[in-house]
Motif scaffolding. Structure first.
Motif, PDB file in Angstrom:
ATOM      1  N   VAL A 149       1.329  -1.482   0.056  1.00 43.18           N
ATOM      2  CA  VAL A 149      -0.056  -0.127   0.259  1.00 43.18           C
ATOM      3  C   VAL A 149       1.090   1.406   0.133  1.00 43.18           C
ATOM      4  O   VAL A 149       0.813   1.586  -1.179  1.00 43.18           O
ATOM      5  CB  VAL A 149      -0.976   0.141   1.203  1.00 43.18           C
ATOM      6  CG1 VAL A 149      -1.966   1.683   1.397  1.00 43.18           C
ATOM      7  CG2 VAL A 149      -1.958  -1.326   1.483  1.00 43.18           C
ATOM      8  N   TYR A 150       1.884   1.758   1.161  1.00 42.89           N
ATOM      9  CA  TYR A 150       2.773   2.798   0.473  1.00 42.89           C
ATOM     10  C   TYR A 150       3.751   1.556   0.464  1.00 42.89           C
ATOM     11  O   TYR A 150       4.588   1.122   1.300  1.00 42.89           O
ATOM     12  CB  TYR A 150       2.958   3.219   2.209  1.00 42.89           C
ATOM     13  CG  TYR A 150       1.638   3.641   2.376  1.00 42.89           C
ATOM     14  CD1 TYR A 150       1.371   4.742   1.885  1.00 42.89           C
ATOM     15  CD2 TYR A 150       0.659   3.088   3.705  1.00 42.89           C
ATOM     16  CE1 TYR A 150      -0.246   5.890   2.315  1.00 42.89           C
ATOM     17  CE2 TYR A 150      -0.965   4.374   3.499  1.00 42.89           C
ATOM     18  CZ  TYR A 150      -1.247   5.332   3.111  1.00 42.89           C
ATOM     19  OH  TYR A 150      -2.394   5.543   3.527  1.00 42.89           O
ATOM     20  N   ASP A 151       5.233   2.297   0.448  1.00 36.39           N
ATOM     21  CA  ASP A 151       7.071   2.272   0.077  1.00 36.39           C
ATOM     22  C   ASP A 151       7.034   2.955   0.789  1.00 36.39           C
ATOM     23  O   ASP A 151       6.947   3.915   1.327  1.00 36.39           O
ATOM     24  CB  ASP A 151       6.659   1.904  -2.068  1.00 36.39           C
ATOM     25  CG  ASP A 151       6.645   3.473  -1.828  1.00 36.39           C
ATOM     26  OD1 ASP A 151       6.920   5.092  -1.460  1.00 36.39           O
ATOM     27  OD2 ASP A 151       5.484   3.683  -3.084  1.00 36.39           O
ATOM     28  N   PHE A 152       8.456   2.469   0.492  1.00 38.78           N
ATOM     29  CA  PHE A 152       9.903   3.715   0.910  1.00 38.78           C
ATOM     30  C   PHE A 152       9.319   5.209   1.233  1.00 38.78           C
ATOM     31  O   PHE A 152      10.350   5.422   1.475  1.00 38.78           O
ATOM     32  CB  PHE A 152      11.361   2.734   0.371  1.00 38.78           C
ATOM     33  CG  PHE A 152      13.117   3.109   1.026  1.00 38.78           C
ATOM     34  CD1 PHE A 152      12.438   3.787   2.444  1.00 38.78           C
ATOM     35  CD2 PHE A 152      13.751   2.483   0.309  1.00 38.78           C
ATOM     36  CE1 PHE A 152      14.401   3.562   2.650  1.00 38.78           C
ATOM     37  CE2 PHE A 152      15.127   2.884   1.323  1.00 38.78           C
ATOM     38  CZ  PHE A 152      14.785   3.366   2.580  1.00 38.78           C
ATOM     39  N   VAL A 153       9.941   5.142  -0.367  1.00 33.10           N
ATOM     40  CA  VAL A 153       9.439   7.490  -1.130  1.00 33.10           C
ATOM     41  C   VAL A 153       8.740   7.396  -0.170  1.00 33.10           C
ATOM     42  O   VAL A 153       8.201   8.678   0.473  1.00 33.10           O
ATOM     43  CB  VAL A 153       9.435   6.879  -2.071  1.00 33.10           C
ATOM     44  CG1 VAL A 153       9.099   8.417  -2.859  1.00 33.10           C
ATOM     45  CG2 VAL A 153      10.482   6.203  -2.801  1.00 33.10           C
ATOM     46  N   ASN A 154       7.453   6.602   0.207  1.00 35.70           N
ATOM     47  CA  ASN A 154       6.366   7.375   0.632  1.00 35.70           C
ATOM     48  C   ASN A 154       6.882   7.200   2.336  1.00 35.70           C
ATOM     49  O   ASN A 154       5.959   8.960   2.601  1.00 35.70           O
ATOM     50  CB  ASN A 154       4.942   6.359   1.068  1.00 35.70           C
ATOM     51  CG  ASN A 154       4.286   6.181  -0.589  1.00 35.70           C
ATOM     52  OD1 ASN A 154       3.840   5.050  -0.786  1.00 35.70           O
ATOM     53  ND2 ASN A 154       4.385   7.253  -1.533  1.00 35.70           N
ATOM     54  N   VAL A 155       7.402   6.798   2.945  1.00 35.00           N
ATOM     55  CA  VAL A 155       7.931   7.007   4.640  1.00 35.00           C
ATOM     56  C   VAL A 155       8.719   8.236   4.132  1.00 35.00           C
ATOM     57  O   VAL A 155       8.923   8.622   5.926  1.00 35.00           O
ATOM     58  CB  VAL A 155       8.649   5.388   4.965  1.00 35.00           C
ATOM     59  CG1 VAL A 155       9.160   6.496   5.833  1.00 35.00           C
ATOM     60  CG2 VAL A 155       7.482   4.141   4.576  1.00 35.00           C
ATOM     61  N   ILE A 156       9.856   8.338   3.320  1.00 38.14           N
ATOM     62  CA  ILE A 156      10.782   9.412   3.412  1.00 38.14           C
ATOM     63  C   ILE A 156      10.171  10.446   3.366  1.00 38.14           C
ATOM     64  O   ILE A 156      10.353  11.855   4.093  1.00 38.14           O
ATOM     65  CB  ILE A 156      11.269   8.898   2.341  1.00 38.14           C
ATOM     66  CG1 ILE A 156      12.826   8.011   2.441  1.00 38.14           C
ATOM     67  CG2 ILE A 156      12.672  10.605   1.953  1.00 38.14           C
ATOM     68  CD1 ILE A 156      13.567   7.705   1.932  1.00 38.14           C
ATOM     69  N   ASN A 157       8.595  10.761   2.847  1.00 40.25           N
ATOM     70  CA  ASN A 157       7.915  11.654   2.042  1.00 40.25           C
ATOM     71  C   ASN A 157       6.782  12.972   3.567  1.00 40.25           C
ATOM     72  O   ASN A 157       6.153  13.107   3.475  1.00 40.25           O
ATOM     73  CB  ASN A 157       7.246  11.741   0.928  1.00 40.25           C
ATOM     74  CG  ASN A 157       8.021  12.179  -0.010  1.00 40.25           C
ATOM     75  OD1 ASN A 157       9.434  12.015  -0.051  1.00 40.25           O
ATOM     76  ND2 ASN A 157       7.740  12.023  -1.300  1.00 40.25           N
ATOM     77  N   GLY A 158       7.153  11.422   4.489  1.00 40.20           N
ATOM     78  CA  GLY A 158       6.404  11.539   5.237  1.00 40.20           C
ATOM     79  C   GLY A 158       4.672  11.366   4.907  1.00 40.20           C
ATOM     80  O   GLY A 158       3.395  11.519   5.567  1.00 40.20           O
ATOM     81  N   ASP A 159       4.389  10.690   3.695  1.00 42.44           N
ATOM     82  CA  ASP A 159       3.243  10.416   3.375  1.00 42.44           C
ATOM     83  C   ASP A 159       2.625   9.527   4.333  1.00 42.44           C
ATOM     84  O   ASP A 159       0.417   9.410   4.188  1.00 42.44           O
ATOM     85  CB  ASP A 159       3.293   9.729   1.615  1.00 42.44           C
ATOM     86  CG  ASP A 159       3.674  10.963   0.934  1.00 42.44           C
ATOM     87  OD1 ASP A 159       3.373  11.605   1.070  1.00 42.44           O
ATOM     88  OD2 ASP A 159       4.253  10.442  -0.664  1.00 42.44           O
ATOM     89  N   CYS A 160       3.543   8.523   5.014  1.00 41.78           N
ATOM     90  CA  CYS A 160       2.760   7.651   5.867  1.00 41.78           C
ATOM     91  C   CYS A 160       3.753   7.677   7.147  1.00 41.78           C
ATOM     92  O   CYS A 160       4.930   7.792   6.915  1.00 41.78           O
ATOM     93  CB  CYS A 160       2.190   6.346   4.920  1.00 41.78           C
ATOM     94  SG  CYS A 160       3.977   5.382   4.262  1.00 41.78           S
ATOM     95  N   THR A 161       3.063   6.394   8.208  1.00 41.51           N
ATOM     96  CA  THR A 161       4.663   6.566   8.753  1.00 41.51           C
ATOM     97  C   THR A 161       4.659   4.763   8.840  1.00 41.51           C
ATOM     98  O   THR A 161       4.864   4.399   8.141  1.00 41.51           O
ATOM     99  CB  THR A 161       3.728   5.722  10.253  1.00 41.51           C
ATOM    100  OG1 THR A 161       2.645   4.521  10.131  1.00 41.51           O
ATOM    101  CG2 THR A 161       3.477   7.381  10.948  1.00 41.51           C
ATOM    102  N   LEU A 162       5.844   4.569   9.133  1.00 38.74           N
ATOM    103  CA  LEU A 162       6.843   3.533   9.124  1.00 38.74           C
ATOM    104  C   LEU A 162       6.233   2.753   8.859  1.00 38.74           C
ATOM    105  O   LEU A 162       6.284   1.124   8.318  1.00 38.74           O
ATOM    106  CB  LEU A 162       8.575   3.317   9.411  1.00 38.74           C
ATOM    107  CG  LEU A 162       9.312   2.179   9.406  1.00 38.74           C
ATOM    108  CD1 LEU A 162       9.634   2.350   7.853  1.00 38.74           C
ATOM    109  CD2 LEU A 162      10.683   2.488  10.302  1.00 38.74           C
ATOM    110  N   LYS A 163       5.308   2.461  10.202  1.00 39.72           N
ATOM    111  CA  LYS A 163       5.004   0.594  10.483  1.00 39.72           C
ATOM    112  C   LYS A 163       3.847   0.836  10.056  1.00 39.72           C
ATOM    113  O   LYS A 163       3.389  -0.580   8.921  1.00 39.72           O
ATOM    114  CB  LYS A 163       4.234   1.708  12.040  1.00 39.72           C
ATOM    115  CG  LYS A 163       3.098   0.147  12.375  1.00 39.72           C
ATOM    116  CD  LYS A 163       2.256  -0.065  13.898  1.00 39.72           C
ATOM    117  CE  LYS A 163       2.058  -1.267  14.852  1.00 39.72           C
ATOM    118  NZ  LYS A 163       1.161  -0.694  16.026  1.00 39.72           N
TER     119      LYS A 163
END
Length: 270
Positions: free
Chosen positions: A57-71
């Motif tokens: 659903v979310y990926d590495f870049v989403n986490v770096i950009n703050g679009d989602c949490t790492l969890k």
């Protein structure tokens, strides 16, 4: 103490993602908390080999950009509860990864996991540089052919000079050689470099030799790391490599050409 291990090579198509998946699975099977990260932005494959592509659903870049949490981005493996996967983005370019962002994610992962496996893209572009920059150890994946060995020699140069450890003078990254697609018969026939040849050229300690095997492709296509196939030579060789990574002393196997049985010799089979 958490450890970051980069799986890298100079040349594409040598088996890095297969190796990352099997090492991660092997460590998790031994009771360690493990996360494996796909650094190949735009060309992700790790989720396919791990059999979780439909769960991204979310990926590495989403986490770096703050679009989602790492969890939110971590995918738990259904076979091993202490193994997680962080997929790469298929739609961004490689500049989407930043050194600050990667460092922040790795620091957060270090708090939860024993081992962080970084599945590097081939070569020396930005994703490959960031995959190795924060590493404590490197598994250099090499095919027993001249071009693969030559390109890996260049990677060893980068590991010695372009990582955070090298820049800070904080000790050398431990380097391990993993030789893949090894055919003892072709080595005996003089059509392939031997393990000794590769060791002499690269000058690093061998972690494992993975024999050429149809089971590797079959396992990848079915979304199961080949280390789970205990009946295959490749699966057993990866299990041996993980054991050595953890300090066990295991002899190298599958280094001699398979002897033909009497019927095969008489009738020319296999």
């Amino acid at each position: 103490m958490s450890e970051v291990i980069v799986v890298t090579s100079g040349k594409g198509g040598v088996g890095k993602t297969t190796t990352s998946a099997s090492i991660a699975m092997g460590l998790a099977r031994r009771g360690h908390k493990v996360v494996v990260i796909d650094f190949d932005v735009g060309l992700r494959n790790l989720d396919l080999i791990m059999g979780c592509e439909r769960r991204v659903v979310y990926d590495f870049v989403n986490v770096i950009n703050g679009d989602c949490t790492l969890k939110q981005a971590l995918i738990k493996d259904k076979r091993q509860e202490n193994l997680s996967i962080l997929a790469a983005s298929q739609t961004r370019d490689k500049d989407a990864l930043t050194q600050e962002g990667v460092e922040r994610v790795l620091n957060e992962l270090r708090e939860e996991f024993d081992y962080i496996i970084c599945d590097s893209p081939a070569g020396i572009e930005k994703g490959a540089f960031l995959a190795m920059y924060f590493a404590d150890r490197a598994v250099v994946v090499v095919n027993p052919e001249v071009s693969s060995v030559r390109d890996s020699d260049r990677i060893l140069g980068l590991l010695a000079s372009k990582t955070r450890r090298a820049e800070s003078g904080d000790g050398k990254i431990a380097e391990h050689l993993l030789l893949t697609r090894y055919s003892a018969k072709r080595v005996a026939d003089g059509d392939m470099l031997s393990l000794k040849d590769v060791e002499e050229i690269l000058g690093i300690q061998v972690l494992g030799v993975i024999p050429e095997s149809e089971e590797v492709l079959q396992s990848s296509n079915s979304g199961n790391p080949v280390i789970l196939d205990a009946d295959s030579n490749a699966g057993q060789a990866y299990d041996d490599a993980v054991a050595r990574l953890l300090g066990e002393n295991r002899p190298l196997r599958f280094m001699e050409p398979e002897k033909k049985g009497l019927l095969k010799r008489l009738f020319g089979g296999g």
